[in-house]
Design a protein around this motif. Structure first.
Motif, PDB file in Angstrom:
ATOM      1  N   THR A  81       0.830  -1.207   0.000  1.00 61.03           N
ATOM      2  CA  THR A  81       0.000   0.000   0.000  1.00 61.03           C
ATOM      3  C   THR A  81       0.860   1.251   0.000  1.00 61.03           C
ATOM      4  O   THR A  81       0.354   2.362   0.004  1.00 61.03           O
ATOM      5  CB  THR A  81      -0.891   0.029   1.259  1.00 61.03           C
ATOM      6  OG1 THR A  81      -0.041   0.000   2.419  1.00 61.03           O
ATOM      7  CG2 THR A  81      -1.832  -1.171   1.303  1.00 61.03           C
ATOM      8  N   GLY A  82       2.189   1.073   0.012  1.00 57.16           N
ATOM      9  CA  GLY A  82       3.111   2.168   0.302  1.00 57.16           C
ATOM     10  C   GLY A  82       3.474   2.073   1.780  1.00 57.16           C
ATOM     11  O   GLY A  82       2.588   1.971   2.623  1.00 57.16           O
TER      12      GLY A  82
ATOM     13  N   ARG B  50       3.851   3.434   4.608  1.00 53.92           N
ATOM     14  CA  ARG B  50       3.601   4.619   5.445  1.00 53.92           C
ATOM     15  C   ARG B  50       3.542   4.179   6.905  1.00 53.92           C
ATOM     16  O   ARG B  50       2.658   3.417   7.300  1.00 53.92           O
ATOM     17  CB  ARG B  50       2.278   5.267   5.039  1.00 53.92           C
ATOM     18  CG  ARG B  50       1.951   6.547   5.798  1.00 53.92           C
ATOM     19  CD  ARG B  50       0.641   7.137   5.301  1.00 53.92           C
ATOM     20  NE  ARG B  50       0.741   7.548   3.903  1.00 53.92           N
ATOM     21  CZ  ARG B  50       0.933   8.807   3.493  1.00 53.92           C
ATOM     22  NH1 ARG B  50       1.023   9.764   4.379  1.00 53.92           N
ATOM     23  NH2 ARG B  50       1.027   9.090   2.224  1.00 53.92           N
ATOM     24  N   GLY B  51       4.502   4.649   7.681  1.00 56.06           N
ATOM     25  CA  GLY B  51       4.506   4.351   9.108  1.00 56.06           C
ATOM     26  C   GLY B  51       4.718   2.885   9.444  1.00 56.06           C
ATOM     27  O   GLY B  51       4.297   2.407  10.493  1.00 56.06           O
ATOM     28  N   ARG B  52       5.298   2.155   8.540  1.00 57.00           N
ATOM     29  CA  ARG B  52       5.617   0.744   8.816  1.00 57.00           C
ATOM     30  C   ARG B  52       6.815   0.332   7.986  1.00 57.00           C
ATOM     31  O   ARG B  52       7.251   1.055   7.099  1.00 57.00           O
ATOM     32  CB  ARG B  52       4.417  -0.160   8.500  1.00 57.00           C
ATOM     33  CG  ARG B  52       3.953  -0.090   7.048  1.00 57.00           C
ATOM     34  CD  ARG B  52       3.124  -1.310   6.672  1.00 57.00           C
ATOM     35  NE  ARG B  52       2.484  -1.164   5.382  1.00 57.00           N
ATOM     36  CZ  ARG B  52       3.078  -1.319   4.195  1.00 57.00           C
ATOM     37  NH1 ARG B  52       4.376  -1.589   4.135  1.00 57.00           N
ATOM     38  NH2 ARG B  52       2.408  -1.189   3.079  1.00 57.00           N
TER      39      ARG B  52
ATOM     40  N   SER C 155      15.677   5.911   1.117  1.00 56.31           N
ATOM     41  CA  SER C 155      14.886   4.809   0.550  1.00 56.31           C
ATOM     42  C   SER C 155      15.731   3.565   0.295  1.00 56.31           C
ATOM     43  O   SER C 155      15.231   2.584  -0.243  1.00 56.31           O
ATOM     44  CB  SER C 155      14.250   5.247  -0.770  1.00 56.31           C
ATOM     45  OG  SER C 155      13.423   6.346  -0.560  1.00 56.31           O
TER      46      SER C 155
ATOM     47  N   ASN D 292      10.105  12.966  -2.137  1.00 55.97           N
ATOM     48  CA  ASN D 292       9.414  12.596  -0.894  1.00 55.97           C
ATOM     49  C   ASN D 292       8.328  11.542  -1.148  1.00 55.97           C
ATOM     50  O   ASN D 292       7.180  11.671  -0.715  1.00 55.97           O
ATOM     51  CB  ASN D 292       8.812  13.855  -0.246  1.00 55.97           C
ATOM     52  CG  ASN D 292       8.449  13.614   1.205  1.00 55.97           C
ATOM     53  OD1 ASN D 292       9.032  12.731   1.851  1.00 55.97           O
ATOM     54  ND2 ASN D 292       7.496  14.366   1.698  1.00 55.97           N
TER      55      ASN D 292
ATOM     56  N   ARG E 201       8.826   8.007  -0.659  1.00 56.05           N
ATOM     57  CA  ARG E 201       9.148   6.680  -0.128  1.00 56.05           C
ATOM     58  C   ARG E 201       7.899   5.946   0.380  1.00 56.05           C
ATOM     59  O   ARG E 201       7.742   4.744   0.199  1.00 56.05           O
ATOM     60  CB  ARG E 201      10.169   6.770   1.002  1.00 56.05           C
ATOM     61  CG  ARG E 201      10.832   5.433   1.325  1.00 56.05           C
ATOM     62  CD  ARG E 201      11.546   5.447   2.657  1.00 56.05           C
ATOM     63  NE  ARG E 201      10.620   5.365   3.771  1.00 56.05           N
ATOM     64  CZ  ARG E 201      10.134   4.238   4.278  1.00 56.05           C
ATOM     65  NH1 ARG E 201      10.492   3.086   3.760  1.00 56.05           N
ATOM     66  NH2 ARG E 201       9.291   4.246   5.288  1.00 56.05           N
ATOM     67  N   GLU E 202       7.007   6.683   1.004  1.00 53.89           N
ATOM     68  CA  GLU E 202       5.816   6.037   1.576  1.00 53.89           C
ATOM     69  C   GLU E 202       4.727   5.812   0.520  1.00 53.89           C
ATOM     70  O   GLU E 202       3.668   5.281   0.827  1.00 53.89           O
ATOM     71  CB  GLU E 202       5.270   6.888   2.726  1.00 53.89           C
ATOM     72  CG  GLU E 202       6.243   6.923   3.898  1.00 53.89           C
ATOM     73  CD  GLU E 202       5.711   7.701   5.078  1.00 53.89           C
ATOM     74  OE1 GLU E 202       4.809   8.541   4.868  1.00 53.89           O
ATOM     75  OE2 GLU E 202       6.195   7.466   6.201  1.00 53.89           O
ATOM     76  N   LYS E 203       4.992   6.253  -0.692  1.00 52.05           N
ATOM     77  CA  LYS E 203       4.023   6.031  -1.771  1.00 52.05           C
ATOM     78  C   LYS E 203       4.561   5.097  -2.843  1.00 52.05           C
ATOM     79  O   LYS E 203       3.860   4.784  -3.802  1.00 52.05           O
ATOM     80  CB  LYS E 203       3.660   7.376  -2.422  1.00 52.05           C
ATOM     81  CG  LYS E 203       2.723   8.222  -1.586  1.00 52.05           C
ATOM     82  CD  LYS E 203       2.118   9.328  -2.424  1.00 52.05           C
ATOM     83  CE  LYS E 203       0.847   9.831  -1.774  1.00 52.05           C
ATOM     84  NZ  LYS E 203       0.119  10.762  -2.636  1.00 52.05           N
TER      85      LYS E 203
ATOM     86  N   PHE F 190      11.268   0.225   0.461  1.00 46.97           N
ATOM     87  CA  PHE F 190       9.844   0.522   0.256  1.00 46.97           C
ATOM     88  C   PHE F 190       9.155  -0.747  -0.220  1.00 46.97           C
ATOM     89  O   PHE F 190       9.806  -1.783  -0.422  1.00 46.97           O
ATOM     90  CB  PHE F 190       9.643   1.692  -0.723  1.00 46.97           C
ATOM     91  CG  PHE F 190      10.445   1.616  -2.005  1.00 46.97           C
ATOM     92  CD1 PHE F 190       9.978   0.905  -3.107  1.00 46.97           C
ATOM     93  CD2 PHE F 190      11.678   2.269  -2.119  1.00 46.97           C
ATOM     94  CE1 PHE F 190      10.698   0.839  -4.284  1.00 46.97           C
ATOM     95  CE2 PHE F 190      12.417   2.197  -3.307  1.00 46.97           C
ATOM     96  CZ  PHE F 190      11.932   1.484  -4.385  1.00 46.97           C
TER      97      PHE F 190
ATOM     98  N   ARG G 109      -0.285   6.051  -6.053  1.00 51.84           N
ATOM     99  CA  ARG G 109       1.039   5.623  -5.622  1.00 51.84           C
ATOM    100  C   ARG G 109       2.016   5.673  -6.794  1.00 51.84           C
ATOM    101  O   ARG G 109       1.609   5.697  -7.963  1.00 51.84           O
ATOM    102  CB  ARG G 109       1.004   4.191  -5.062  1.00 51.84           C
ATOM    103  CG  ARG G 109       0.008   3.947  -3.955  1.00 51.84           C
ATOM    104  CD  ARG G 109       0.223   4.826  -2.743  1.00 51.84           C
ATOM    105  NE  ARG G 109      -0.379   4.242  -1.551  1.00 51.84           N
ATOM    106  CZ  ARG G 109      -1.659   4.371  -1.183  1.00 51.84           C
ATOM    107  NH1 ARG G 109      -2.503   5.074  -1.928  1.00 51.84           N
ATOM    108  NH2 ARG G 109      -2.094   3.801  -0.079  1.00 51.84           N
TER     109      ARG G 109
END
Lengths: 356, 249
Positions: free
Chosen positions: A196-197, A199-201, B12, B41, B43-45, B64, B88
């Motif tokens: 899911t991406g 995020r926070g994990r 990343s 920015n 990395r979380e996506k 990631f 994403r």
């Protein structure tokens, strides 16, 4: 009662949507073409995605991606297309990705024909792709069950992280029957392992490859433990007039419908015959077959194949005489033919099935 | 005395030793991808798809989410992921056998749909992981275990020029060929990757970055000679440049 007249294939598609499936990837092949057509129209109505893939190979790998992303996702096909998907099916199983597949079987091998068949039983229940894996295999026999079993398949697949297969055939896919529409599933299970991406994990990885000594054996142990749980909890079957039966017919899918007609005809003649109809082809209902076999004088297995499920029935049955009737290459049974085979079984005019 | 950090590992990227052969381009491109992700920015996506080939273990280095894909099927897997998560950053990382041979169907149709993903294509003119066999991009005359006398066009055809082929599809937004064989090429590759990611995040459509990269082990050259081979010989078949940079209307 909210009943509508639907084709089996359409009922399967609507069942998927009601189970929360919002992603469908597929490639046209007869006799399941109503499914992609239904999704193409219906998915935009429910905010879902329909993609006509360039091949079954692409379809199954799009399913892999959407399943990895945590979605309820489906593809459907018919026999030659399902063969083409086997690589992806093995990867889905190895990567523990839940999803629902359907094979609306047609005559084979090769290009075969577009009539109904049950000759993909081995492929569905014994592997198909490479490696030690199973799918949860459900065999619907009506348009209603195309809907209900598809919804069940999503639940089971998510529960166990094992892909589920609807093993249907051209008759069930094409038959038009009243179908009671089921309620929409509101809550889909959380999938903390999904992509899911990060995020926070920590990052999630979907994989079936490990190059060290431990990874692949450990993954296989997890799979086998899961399969054992499924064997213990999820075996499903239907019996029909089996309580007082002296003879049994074993049939699944559309053939079980024909067998019921034949049994009613035979009952009118005073022959005490009943039916066991496996609903889950994997896990197979060995135990009920084993216990019922003790009360009967003969068991007749009817399949639209040269004899595939009969091997599983043979594993369940010790001393009871076992008989087989098959229809080849897309030919379907008639109730008269099965009734005739029942007569032959009762009169001793049928050769017993032997392991070959 | 105060120290000032002027060069560091991208966030990343995991701080682990790589399994790639010394001098191989994979490590460089992995890093460039991570630098671009950090700078944007994302990395979380970011969700990567690793191919079958030397880069299958990319998730050991990328910090990631990553999925494996069957050989050649990365673009189809990426399609499935992207359709579920349109916002994403989805990256399909593939080699020449994966992308241009067994996965050619998936590659072309994903591009033709204009699927809003970025495909990073490592062209090293051979099947690196299985021992350097002929790839669709193997140069004419190039010796490999399956072309022991050199690639002969009369029976094996010619190298396939993917960046040019991809550029021919109307729904493709961006198709370039760069190299990581020298410093200038590394900088250009980084710019191309970053631009592709930016275009994807703006929803502009399919982006394709072909990167000429050495396989010095299978080419049986030193890394320096292998990079020189790219710059002097390989670019004659695979010219560097931008083959498409426009959005269809």
């Amino acid at each position: 009662m909210n009943k509508v007249l639907m084709k089996g294939n359409e009922a399967m598609a609507e069942g998927a949507i009601r189970a929360g499936c919002r992603y469908y990837f597929g490639y046209p092949i007869t006799p399941q073409n109503e499914v992609p057509a239904y999704f193409a129209k219906r998915m935009p109505e429910v905010g879902g995605v329909f993609v006509q893939a360039e091949s079954e190979t692409a379809s199954i790998n799009m399913v892999y991606g959407a399943a990895a992303a945590g979605a309820r996702v489906m593809t459907t096909t018919s026999s030659p297309g399902y063969s083409l998907m086997q690589e992806g099916v093995s990867y889905l199983a190895g990567s523990r990705l839940p999803c629902v597949l359907a094979n609306v079987q047609r005559g084979g091998p090769g290009l075969g024909n577009i009539a109904a068949s049950q000759a993909d039983y081995f492929q569905a229940t014994k592997g198909g792709g490479h490696g030690d894996y199973h799918l949860i295999v459900l065999a619907p026999a009506s348009a209603q069950e195309m809907m209900d079993f598809t919804m069940l398949a999503f639940e089971l697949s998510d529960t166990y992280r094992v892909p589920a297969l609807i093993l249907s055939d051209g008759i069930v896919g094409q038959m038009v029957e009243p179908v009671e529409l089921r309620d929409f599933v509101e809550k889909i299970p959380e999938k903390p392992w999904a992509l899911t991406g990060a995020r926070g994990r920590k990052p999630n990885v979907i994989r079936s490859l490990w190059l060290d000594d431990e990874g692949v054996p450990l993954n296989n142990e997890w799979l086998q433990t899961t399969y054992e749980t499924i064997r213990q909890k999820e075996v499903r079957w239907e019996t029909f007039m089996a309580e007082d039966a002296e003879y049994l017919v074993v049939a699944y899918g559309s053939t079980s419908r024909t067998a019921k007609s034949a049994i009613l005809l035979a009952r009118q003649e005073g022959i005490k015959v009943g039916l066991i109809r496996p609903i889950t082809l994997w896990p197979f209902p060995y135990q009920i077959l084993s216990s019922l076999s003790l009360q009967v004088k003969g068991i007749l297995v009817c399949e639209m194949s040269a004899g595939q499920m009969v091997e599983d029935v043979a594993l369940a049955v010790d001393n009871t005489p076992l008989y087989f009737a098959g229809e080849l290459g897309g030919r379907m049974f008639t109730d008269i033919k099965i009734q005739d085979k029942i007569h032959q079984m009762v009169n001793g005019g049928l050769q017993q099935w032997q392991p070959r | 005395m105060a120290t000032k950090i002027i060069f560091d590992k991208p966030k990343s990227m995991k701080d682990v030793p790589m399994h790639y052969c010394p001098g191989c381009g994979h490590g460089v491109v992995h890093r460039l991808i991570c630098e671009a992700i950090d700078e944007l920015n994302l990395r979380e996506k970011a969700i990567g798809v690793a191919p079958v080939g030397c880069a299958v273990l990319a998730y050991d280095y990328w910090d990631f989410d990553v999925s494996e894909a069957a050989h050649g099927r990365a673009a189809a897997v990426a399609t499935g992921i992207k359709r579920v998560w349109p916002d994403r950053l989805v990256i399909s990382y593939q080699g020449d056998g994966d992308l241009a041979s067994i996965g050619m169907g998936e590659t072309i149709h994903t591009a033709n749909r204009g699927e809003n993903i970025t495909v990073i294509f490592i062209n090293n003119a051979n099947y690196g992981m299985t021992g350097g066999q002929m790839a669709p991009t193997t140069l004419v005359g190039q010796k490999t275990p399956t072309t022991p006398m050199g690639r002969e066009p009369s029976s094996t055809g010619f190298p396939i020029k993917m960046a040019e082929l991809i550029a021919s599809f109307p729904a493709v937004r961006y198709s370039v060929r760069t190299t990581v064989a020298d410093f200038k090429g590394v900088v250009q590759t980084k710019m191309a990757i970053k631009k592709a990611f930016e275009l994807q995040m703006k929803g502009e459509g399919y982006t394709f970055v072909e990167i000429l990269s050495n396989c010095n082990t299978n080419w049986e050259m030193s890394p320096v000679d292998a990079n020189r081979f790219i710059l002097e010989t390989m670019v004659q078949t695979f010219p560097l440049g931008t083959f498409k940079d426009e959005r269809y209307v």
